[in-house]
Scaffold this motif. Structure first.
Motif, short mmCIF file in Angstrom:
data_model
loop_
_atom_site.label_atom_id
_atom_site.label_comp_id
_atom_site.label_asym_id
_atom_site.label_seq_id
_atom_site.Cartn_x
_atom_site.Cartn_y
_atom_site.Cartn_z
N ALA A 1 -1.49 3.30 -15.78
CA ALA A 1 -1.98 3.23 -14.54
C ALA A 1 -2.77 1.78 -14.19
O ALA A 1 -2.87 1.04 -15.07
CB ALA A 1 -3.19 4.12 -14.30
N ARG B 1 1.74 1.28 -6.90
CA ARG B 1 2.55 2.03 -6.08
C ARG B 1 2.32 1.35 -4.77
O ARG B 1 3.10 1.36 -3.70
CB ARG B 1 2.18 3.36 -5.86
N PRO C 1 9.01 6.42 -8.70
CA PRO C 1 7.76 6.55 -9.59
C PRO C 1 8.11 6.44 -11.16
O PRO C 1 9.15 7.06 -11.37
CB PRO C 1 7.38 8.08 -9.20
N GLU D 1 -4.10 3.72 -9.43
CA GLU D 1 -2.68 4.16 -8.93
C GLU D 1 -1.58 4.07 -9.90
O GLU D 1 -1.97 3.46 -11.04
CB GLU D 1 -2.36 3.43 -7.52
N THR D 2 -0.74 4.77 -9.73
CA THR D 2 0.29 4.89 -10.48
C THR D 2 1.47 3.68 -10.36
O THR D 2 1.05 2.82 -9.24
CB THR D 2 1.36 6.04 -10.45
#
Length: 286
Positions: A253, A233, A247, A163-164
Motif C-alpha cells: 500500500a 491508484r 489493480p 491507497e493500493t
C-alpha cells in the motif's frame, strides 16, 4: 573557514579545472588559486593534487567537498527562510509530485482558501525524490510525500490517505483485460520492462527498464510500448490514450503524508496542514 572559500573550493572540486572554476565563479584564475592555497595552509593539509594537465582531490579534499556542500546548503537554506519570513506578504510554497494526488491537492487548496487568515499558496512541481530536499533547503514550506517511496527523515508529517497500487500498461498488453494481477505478473512481462524510479539517495535499482523521474515520462514510454509501471491508484486518474490501469492486489500500500521541516514555526503552514487533515477526515479517504 569562510563561506567564500568553501564556494571557491566546491567549484574547483566539481570542475577539476582552475580555468573552468574561475569562469563559473566570475573571477580571475590567480586569486582563485591563491585562495585555495591559503585554505590548504590554514587547514594544514593538501586538498588538491595539481599537475600541468590534471587536477584531482586528495582524500582530505573529498571529505571537505562533502562537508562544504552541506555547509553551503545550510547557509543558502537559512538565507531563503529568513528572506521569506521577512516578506510583508507571506505565501506558502507547497511541493507536490507532478501528476500524483491531484484530486487531494485540489481539495486541500480549496479548504485552505476558505480560512480567514489564508495566504497565497504557490505550487512547486517536483520530480521523484525532490520534495524532501525542497523542504530542508527552504525552497518549499510543506509537501506531499508518498511512503514507502519517499524519505521522511528529518521531517514532521501527518498521514493523510492510504491507497493500493495499479499497473499501467498498454491496452495491447496481454494482461490489459485482467480484473487484477499480481506484482509478479507485472515484473514478468517480457513485452515491456518495469520502469525504474530513483531511491531517496537518487540511485536507480538494477534492471532492464528505463529510468524515470515523473509520470509524464511514464505515460510516453507506455504509449511507445517501452515500459510498464506500478503507481498509486490516484496517479491513474487521468490515463493517456492507449494506456490502462490494472489493480495489483499484492503490491504494498502507498500512504500519502503531508510533511514539513521540523524547525517550521509558520502559522500559515500549520493552517494548511490542519486543512489537509480536515479534508481527509471529512471525505474518509483510505
Amino acid at each position: 573557514m569562510e563561506t567564500r572559500e568553501l564556494r571557491y573550493f566546491v567549484a574547483i572540486a566539481e570542475e577539476l579545472h582552475f580555468g573552468r572554476a574561475a569562469d563559473r565563479l566570475g573571477i580571475a584564475q590567480p586569486p582563485l588559486s591563491r585562495a585555495i592555497r591559503r585554505l590548504e595552509t590554514r587547514l594544514d593539509t593538501a586538498l588538491l593534487i595539481r599537475t600541468s594537465r590534471h587536477v584531482s582531490l586528495t582524500p582530505a579534499g573529498e571529505l571537505l567537498l562533502q562537508e562544504a556542500r552541506l555547509i553551503l546548503g545550510a547557509v543558502d537554506a537559512a538565507s531563503r527562510r529568513t528572506r521569506s519570513a521577512g516578506r510583508a506578504h507571506r505565501e506558502v510554497v507547497f511541493a507536490i509530485k507532478a501528476g500524483a494526488s491531484t484530486s487531494l491537492v485540489a481539495r486541500i487548496l480549496d479548504a485552505y482558501a476558505e480560512q480567514p487568515d489564508a495566504v497565497p499558496v504557490s505550487l512547486l512541481t517536483c520530480e521523484a525524490q525532490e520534495q524532501r530536499h525542497a523542504l530542508l533547503s527552504g525552497a518549499a514550506d510543506v509537501a506531499l510525500l508518498h511512503l514507502p517511496f519517499d524519505s521522511i527523515a528529518d521531517l514532521e508529517y501527518d498521514m493523510l490517505a492510504t491507497e493500493t497500487q495499479v499497473a499501467l500498461v498498454q491496452t495491447s498488453s496481454r494482461i490489459a483485460g485482467a480484473p487484477s494481477v499480481r506484482a509478479a505478473d507485472v515484473l514478468g512481462l517480457g513485452e515491456a520492462p518495469l520502469a525504474r524510479w530513483p531511491d531517496s539517495a537518487g540511485s536507480y535499482p538494477d534492471g532492464p527498464g528505463p529510468e524515470v523521474r515523473n509520470l509524464t515520462q511514464i505515460a510516453e514510454l507506455i504509449a511507445l510500448g517501452r515500459a510498464t509501471a506500478m503507481v498509486p491508484r490516484s496517479a491513474a486518474d487521468a490515463l493517456p490514450e492507449g494506456c490502462v490501469a490494472i489493480p495489483v492486489f499484492d503490491a504494498p500500500a502507498v500512504t500519502t503524508v503531508i510533511a514539513w521541516p521540523w524547525f517550521s514555526r509558520s502559522r500559515p503552514v500549520a493552517d494548511l496542514i490542519r486543512a489537509a487533515s480536515e479534508v481527509v477526515g471529512e471525505s474518509g479517504d483510505e
